[in-house]
Design a protein around this motif. Structure first.
Motif, mmCIF file in Angstrom:
data_model
loop_
_atom_site.group_PDB
_atom_site.id
_atom_site.type_symbol
_atom_site.label_atom_id
_atom_site.label_comp_id
_atom_site.label_asym_id
_atom_site.label_seq_id
_atom_site.Cartn_x
_atom_site.Cartn_y
_atom_site.Cartn_z
ATOM 1 N N GLU A 373 4.982 -11.739 7.905
ATOM 2 C CA GLU A 373 4.086 -11.522 6.530
ATOM 3 C C GLU A 373 2.796 -11.047 6.673
ATOM 4 N N ARG A 374 2.127 -11.056 8.000
ATOM 5 C CA ARG A 374 0.821 -10.677 8.128
ATOM 6 C C ARG A 374 0.666 -9.214 8.183
ATOM 7 N N TYR A 375 1.938 -8.435 8.417
ATOM 8 C CA TYR A 375 1.923 -7.143 8.460
ATOM 9 C C TYR A 375 2.268 -6.377 6.990
ATOM 10 N N HIS A 376 2.332 -7.275 6.034
ATOM 11 C CA HIS A 376 2.937 -6.660 4.575
ATOM 12 C C HIS A 376 1.718 -6.099 4.011
ATOM 13 N N ASN A 377 0.502 -6.607 4.157
ATOM 14 C CA ASN A 377 -0.548 -6.180 3.164
ATOM 15 C C ASN A 377 -1.209 -5.124 3.739
ATOM 16 N N VAL A 378 -0.738 -3.758 3.349
ATOM 17 C CA VAL A 378 -1.342 -2.665 3.818
ATOM 18 C C VAL A 378 -1.685 -1.741 2.494
ATOM 19 N N VAL A 379 -2.984 -1.077 2.971
ATOM 20 C CA VAL A 379 -3.255 -0.245 1.821
ATOM 21 C C VAL A 379 -3.480 1.360 2.338
ATOM 22 N N MET A 380 -3.323 2.251 1.605
ATOM 23 C CA MET A 380 -3.429 3.672 2.230
ATOM 24 C C MET A 380 -4.303 4.221 1.348
ATOM 25 N N LEU A 381 -5.360 4.791 1.807
ATOM 26 C CA LEU A 381 -6.380 5.755 1.192
ATOM 27 C C LEU A 381 -5.994 7.048 1.617
ATOM 28 N N GLU A 382 -5.775 7.799 0.528
ATOM 29 C CA GLU A 382 -5.513 9.393 0.595
ATOM 30 C C GLU A 382 -6.679 10.147 -0.366
ATOM 31 N N ALA A 383 -7.210 11.123 0.729
ATOM 32 C CA ALA A 383 -8.563 11.827 0.313
ATOM 33 C C ALA A 383 -8.146 12.694 -1.059
ATOM 34 N N SER A 384 -6.799 13.505 -0.901
ATOM 35 C CA SER A 384 -6.268 14.369 -1.840
ATOM 36 C C SER A 384 -5.921 13.511 -3.119
ATOM 37 N N GLU A 385 -5.685 14.612 -3.956
ATOM 38 C CA GLU A 385 -5.155 13.876 -5.369
ATOM 39 C C GLU A 385 -3.657 13.956 -5.316
ATOM 40 N N ARG A 386 -2.763 14.399 -3.922
ATOM 41 C CA ARG A 386 -1.529 13.993 -3.746
ATOM 42 C C ARG A 386 -1.238 13.553 -2.462
#
Length: 792
Positions: A373-386
């Motif tokens: 479970e400790r690997y589930h909370n992932v946030v991805m930051l994308e610079a572009s609009e796609r």
């Protein structure tokens, strides 16, 4: 039906003797008064009686002679001879494991030529010798043919292991459905709820490390899913039983044996004497990372190989569903208690292979998480609009998908892109090898001239390869200069004179090299331009993803927390928690951060790291070049090229002069074998800066001018629509793919990939030394870093 709960583990021998001694003394004491009143003669006689009883005990029981075996009173599992010792005395016990022995009488039953069981053993021995490589000993026969099977109850609240009776053959379907008290031959075990019966005591000790060390023979699986993949190997060298396998004709020719119904791009195992195939394993050998993870199998890897090969084969035969212990364990078919150990070890091997991205990867519908479970909370930051970065599909040209960035899969065998295409039932178009070369004026180039110049071009590169063998980084030189030097030397020493057309064809091949490197050759290292070729590469067909990479990317992105328009400005890893700040001031905190920005952005310090990145990493970042190519795609009212190209997927443009090299060198048919009319061409090398300040219409006009020269004998219509890529102006890319600059080396890719303080990790094509410049390389670098983070 469940066999009786006999165990090799009872009271130890010395305890039994002490008990008998105590009983003798107590019975001699009469009414409880002290025996000291007895005469000396009586005492002596009673002592003699005790010694005789001890001698009889020694004759009635015999310990296993295997040093370290804990079985004091062994039980014979075979019961083959009428004189079988069962749980009594035999002149010798034969040890298979702590808990599994057979008596000397049963040994003789099979081993002696005048005994009834000899022909059974002899027949097995012939099969074993014909198919296998290991010794066909009687112990091997007993383990392979006579040991009872063990099976685990599938009731969720039970899970106990039961020993099957000798006549019952274990199958995958039986193992997948077995429950305590299950009927066999319409006979059901009588009595109370069978799950309430205690588990055999021997099962609890199987998990201990010492039990494995006392195992005489390694487990060899029967009916393994890996069998069709490995028919060219001796079965016992890859964890399978020779009694149920045969060596295929492939073993003589060392060719790939096809598995019915399997995608032809799935080739997870090397065949004998085969090498140089990416993401392929030797089925008869553990790899370094496997030895590091499972050192206990370093002396005898058979159990590990049997499990790994079974898991890998099962995955490739059903890659659209998650491979779990529940659907994998039933295929472990092996006699004896070792099956209990194999099922237990399988969980570890399955998790390791999942973490490494060897199985349970790609596009899967996952009902339950594959990692803790400790690997589930992932946030991805994308610079572009796609999403996608340098993968960007365009469908503006009549609905035909044209990749502004990547669209071709180079080498499909074991390629994860081919895997995901199979999972999603996406068809890839196999690109043909034919590429006719046309000159301006419309003439087709004689294929013999193309073949001749291709030979000379590769011969030049071979000389460069020889030159670099003893050269250090300080002795490096630009690839373009070295090619010219070798070429001039060849002309001087050989006296060969190339025609003007042959010189132009050579320029075409140099243009292709610049396309491959993403740069002019005066920037590329002569010593390390093809550094990745020293590693196994993806082989097989080159294909066009006619639906584009977005068909895969969008599926991969489903269910993920992706924040678009969130360019990262700073990463502070000075404390225990990493702080990530975007350009609009939003801040996130995390334990680990994975950076996947293009190389150019690292070179230009777009992200501020605190503390600054190590000097070693910065040096590596700047030792690589940020390659750049551009594309132009045109939609036409009809397919004017069909008559001349005759079904080829692409055709080449011979540059009229060296200064025109790289300007629309190859044209691709973007709807091959279809009806729609779209061509795409590439701009590379010195041609890239020449179009930088041109308007898109002017670039399209230049391209049309070339097409009308190549098809001068016919009408070439004006394009209905077109687009020109501008990767150099893309704020969040500013490049196409990386290359090694003069004075650099392939090691830079590994250095850039190194994590910093176990908190900041790096992925992307410029971090993959084995597969740079490709979507596959970028994807695998992400899998690699996820594996590293999960292992910490």
């Amino acid at each position: 039906m469940i066999c009786g709960q006999f165990t090799d583990y009872t009271v130890n021998a010395s305890g039994a003797r002490r008990a008998k001694k105590r009983t003798a003394m107590e019975s001699s004491s009469g009414d409880g008064q002290s025996s000291l009143r007895s005469s000396g003669r009586q005492t002596k006689r009673k002592a003699t009686d005790t010694e005789e009883e001890e001698d009889q005990s020694e004759k009635k029981y015999r310990k296993c002679e295997k040093a370290g075996c804990s079985a004091t009173y062994p039980v014979c599992f075979a019961s083959a001879s009428e004189r079988c010792a069962k749980n009594g005395y035999t002149s010798r016990w034969y040890h298979l494991s702590c808990g599994e022995h057979f008596c000397n009488e049963c040994f003789d039953h099979y081993y002696r030529s005048h005994k009834d069981g000899y022909e059974t053993y002899a027949s097995w021995k012939r099969v074993w010798t014909g198919n296998g490589k290991s010794e066909p000993s009687l112990k091997a026969f007993m383990a392979d043919q006579q040991l009872p099977y063990w099976v685990q109850c599938t009731k969720p609240d039970c899970g106990k292991w039961r020993q099957l009776t000798k006549e019952i053959q274990l199958t995958a379907s039986l193992a997948a459905t077995y429950r305590c008290g299950m009927k066999f031959n319409n006979v059901k075990t009588e009595g109370p709820d069978q799950c309430s019966l205690p588990e055999d005591l021997r099962v609890a000790e199987v998990i201990d490390s010492w039990w494995h060390s006392m195992l005489i023979l390694p487990p060899l699986f029967k009916d393994s899913p890996a069998n069709p993949f490995l028919t060219a190997y001796y079965p016992d060298c890859v964890g399978m039983s020779p009694s149920g396998s045969t060596i295929n004709a492939c073993s003589q020719t060392h060719t790939l044996c096809s598995v019915p119904g399997l995608c032809p791009y799935f080739q997870p195992f090397y065949q004998p004497n085969e090498c140089g195939k990416a993401l392929c394993v030797r089925p008869d050998m553990m790899e370094l990372d496997e030895l590091y993870e499972f050192p206990e199998f370093s002396r005898d890897p058979t159990m590990y190989l049997a499990l790994r090969n079974l898991i890998l084969a099962s995955w490739h035969r059903g890659c659209k569903e998650v491979l779990t212990p529940q659907n994998c364990a039933p295929h472990i078919i092996v006699r004896g208690l070792v099956r209990v150990r194999c099922v237990q070890e399988m969980d570890r091997v399955l998790l390791f292979m999942t973490r490494k991205g060897l199985i349970n990867t790609g596009v899967l519908s996952v009902k339950q998480p594959l990692l803790p479970e400790r690997y589930h909370n992932v946030v991805m930051l994308e610079a572009s609009e796609r999403i996608g970065g340098r993968v960007w599909d365009d469908t503006s040209l009549g609905g035909v998908t044209v990749g502004r960035g990547a669209q071709i899969v180079n080498g499909c065998v074991n390629n994860p892109i081919a895997l995901m295409s199979e999972q999603l039932s996406i068809k890839m178009h196999k690109l043909g090898e034919r590429c006719d070369l046309f000159q301006e004026g419309g003439s087709a180039t004689d294929p013999a001239i193309d073949k001749r110049m291709d030979f000379h071009f590769n011969a030049i590169l071979d000389v460069v390869s020889e030159w670099r063998k003893d050269k250090s980084q300080n002795q490096d030189t630009p690839l373009g200069e070295k090619i010219q030097e070798v070429y001039k030397t060849f002309l001087q020493e050989s006296g060969v004179q190339f025609s003007q057309l042959e010189e132009k064809v050579l320029q075409f091949h140099l243009s292709n090299l610049e396309y491959a490197c993403g740069s002019t050759l005066d920037q590329v290292s002569a010593r390390s331009w093809d550094h990745n070729e020293f590693f196994a590469q993806f082989s097989g067909d080159h294909t066009l993803l006619t639906e584009g990479y977005s068909s895969v990317l969008n599926k991969l992105a489903e269910g993920l927390d992706i924040r678009i328009k969130s360019p990262v400005q700073a990463i502070d890893y000075s404390g225990d928690i990493v702080k990530v700040t975007s350009s609009n001031g939003t801040q996130w905190t995390a334990q680990k951060v994975l950076v996947t920005v293009p190389l150019t952005l690292l070179q230009k310090n777009i992200i501020q790291f605190n503390p600054p990145l190590p000097e070693r990493k910065l040096k590596a970042i700047h030792s690589l070049g940020a390659g750049l190519i551009e594309k132009v795609a045109l939609q036409f009212p009809f397919r004017f090229w069909d008559g001349k190209i005759q079904g080829a997927d692409y055709f080449g443009h011979i540059p009229p002069s060296p200064d025109k090299r790289g300007m629309f060198g190859v044209f691709y048919d973007m709807d091959p074998q279809g009806k729609r009319s779209v061509l795409m061409s590439v701009i590379s090398g010195e041609a890239v800066p020449s179009i930088r300040d041109m308007e898109d219409k002017d670039v399209a006009d230049q391209c049309m001018k070339v097409l009308r020269e190549l098809f001068k004998e016919q009408e070439v219509p004006d394009p209905v629509n077109y687009f020109v890529t501008r990767w150099s102006r893309d704020m969040w890319s500013q490049m196409s793919y990386s290359f090694v600059k003069t004075g650099g080396s392939g090691e830079a890719y590994d250095i850039i990939a190194e994590d910093v303080q176990g908190k900041v990790f790096f992925a992307g094509e410029a971090t993959n030394r084995h597969f740079p410049q490709t979507v596959t390389g970028a994807y695998l670098s992400g899998v690699r870093e996820a594996s590293k983070i999960a292992a910490l």
